[in-house]
Motif scaffolding. Sequence first.
Motif, PDB file in Angstrom:
ATOM      1  N   THR A   1       1.121  -1.505  -0.129  1.00  0.00           N
ATOM      2  CA  THR A   1       0.419  -0.022   0.002  1.00  0.00           C
ATOM      3  C   THR A   1       0.979   1.525  -0.559  1.00  0.00           C
ATOM      4  O   THR A   1       0.663   2.472  -0.354  1.00  0.00           O
ATOM      5  CB  THR A   1      -1.336  -0.086   1.195  1.00  0.00           C
TER       6      THR A   1
ATOM      7  N   LYS B   1      -5.388   1.941  -0.651  1.00  0.00           N
ATOM      8  CA  LYS B   1      -6.512   1.320   0.358  1.00  0.00           C
ATOM      9  C   LYS B   1      -6.202   0.344   0.169  1.00  0.00           C
ATOM     10  O   LYS B   1      -5.958  -0.278  -0.425  1.00  0.00           O
ATOM     11  CB  LYS B   1      -7.623   2.139   0.113  1.00  0.00           C
TER      12      LYS B   1
ATOM     13  N   GLU C   1     -11.070  -0.374   3.853  1.00  0.00           N
ATOM     14  CA  GLU C   1     -11.053   1.399   3.237  1.00  0.00           C
ATOM     15  C   GLU C   1     -10.106   2.000   4.390  1.00  0.00           C
ATOM     16  O   GLU C   1      -9.741   3.285   3.869  1.00  0.00           O
ATOM     17  CB  GLU C   1     -12.414   1.660   4.343  1.00  0.00           C
ATOM     18  N   ASN C   2      -9.226   1.280   4.572  1.00  0.00           N
ATOM     19  CA  ASN C   2      -8.019   1.451   5.698  1.00  0.00           C
ATOM     20  C   ASN C   2      -7.840   1.913   5.297  1.00  0.00           C
ATOM     21  O   ASN C   2      -6.834   1.186   3.904  1.00  0.00           O
ATOM     22  CB  ASN C   2      -8.167   1.303   7.623  1.00  0.00           C
ATOM     23  N   THR C   3      -6.472   2.807   5.394  1.00  0.00           N
ATOM     24  CA  THR C   3      -4.203   2.592   4.784  1.00  0.00           C
ATOM     25  C   THR C   3      -3.714   2.103   5.767  1.00  0.00           C
ATOM     26  O   THR C   3      -4.393   2.479   7.134  1.00  0.00           O
ATOM     27  CB  THR C   3      -4.883   4.103   4.059  1.00  0.00           C
TER      28      THR C   3
ATOM     29  N   VAL D   1      -3.664   8.857  -1.913  1.00  0.00           N
ATOM     30  CA  VAL D   1      -4.409   8.393  -1.163  1.00  0.00           C
ATOM     31  C   VAL D   1      -5.118   9.709  -0.385  1.00  0.00           C
ATOM     32  O   VAL D   1      -4.052  10.182   0.259  1.00  0.00           O
ATOM     33  CB  VAL D   1      -4.157   7.508  -0.303  1.00  0.00           C
TER      34      VAL D   1
ATOM     35  N   GLU E   1      -5.872  10.866   2.876  1.00  0.00           N
ATOM     36  CA  GLU E   1      -6.146  10.253   4.119  1.00  0.00           C
ATOM     37  C   GLU E   1      -7.292  10.956   4.805  1.00  0.00           C
ATOM     38  O   GLU E   1      -7.190  10.785   6.417  1.00  0.00           O
ATOM     39  CB  GLU E   1      -5.077   9.501   5.334  1.00  0.00           C
TER      40      GLU E   1
END
Length: 454
Positions: free
Chosen positions: A319, A325, A388-390, A451, A453
């Motif tokens: 990632t 993501k 859905e998280n990073t 992304v 965040e």
Amino acid sequence: MPSPHFHILGAGNVGSLIGAGLRSTVPPAYVTFIMRSQERLQQYAQHDSTVRIASSTLGPERVVERKIPAIYGHPVLRSGGPEMISNLIVTTKGTQTDKAIEAVLPSIHKATNILLLQNGMGMYEKLCEKFWPNPSARPTFFLGITTHGVHNTPVPFSYNHAGHGKLQISQIPNTVRDLHIEPGTYTASEAAVRSDGMDDVIPGPSPRAKNLQFPTDSEESVKADYSGEIKFPREHNAPGVKPDAMESPFPTDAEEAAKADYATDPPQDPATTYPHPGDIPHELLRCGPLLNTEVLPYPEFLLAQYDKLIVNACVNPLTAILGCKNKELLENPAAENMIKAVVQECSKILRLHAEEKFNPDTMYLVSTSLDPKRLIGMVREVVSINGENTTSMLADVNAGRETELKYINDFLVDIASKHGYKALLNRQLADLVRTRGSLIRKGVNDCAPLVNES
């Protein structure tokens, strides 16, 4: 007898959750945060030296505030000398840990209990090599891993406990070959795997050893304190947690009122606060469902640690390199192929590591746990749940900060090198993450964060 005193090094997301948990038992444990700088300490004082945890993981949302004293540097007695730290919980990032430990070293003694709660592996060995090369002078160490999801909010020292997981801890045994298991006590829960290959792995529970022996005398004494029980189901009463409070992660109003009777300042007489090896597991268990603590024998913990390391070694660098993501790794066939290849390499490397840690008669546990098919299914499941998280590594790269590669992919490369294995994939992933981070720090526009965040 006074409650144990805990110092928490790293008053961030996880450290604040643990501090709030320890201050929510009846009677509450004494807790002191150790801040990373005078500026951070002043900022904390401006927010009334209080942490706020919002949690809806075990029922209706509730915001709990805990006033917890904080210091900068090692604690000092009124006489001016260093105050002994009885129990130290370290939640700093791996890149900051040795410097943070060095700052409080005057207060750490052989009798100190230290819990390292961080990503990756290898920190314990690094600290011992640097500060305690003599095992006879070494503090008692515990390792921990957590799956709790604790997020920042726009308000400093206020956090959202968004994902209720567990906290798993284990005392490190005195010698490597203390890692033994009673014959016949292992039961495995196998993942269901279709016959048409690795692509169709259905994630199943990780196989774990049951009823493992506690190898050290101090661990045996801890077991005696628990009368053989280290987990507390809802129908039983955990120490310091009433049955009707087990449904809630925080104390009831009656318990809140009861806590007012307890002083907030710990006694400074060392004779009344001398630590016991059972302080850390006992007090964390008393936090009940909020922390959901499990005390594991070291072999079982090591297998769980392998699982988390493999997830981090795959998902974090990919990632960070791709700027995506988590879920996008499963939406791209090329990225998914990369996950499979990295998992297979990690499995081979950790088998080599396990040969140094487990007795030959228990290596079959490692073979089952490090089966690539099971591990690929596990990584997919974790990525799907947290789609859905990073990752924190992506956040570090985008912010130009040092990453924790040293304790994740670099750790695997080092283990492989000791056994004459090249670990090409882990080495290349680490190189690519560092390259992208370097370009971002130099302000290369093409490598701007991909992304959002926020």
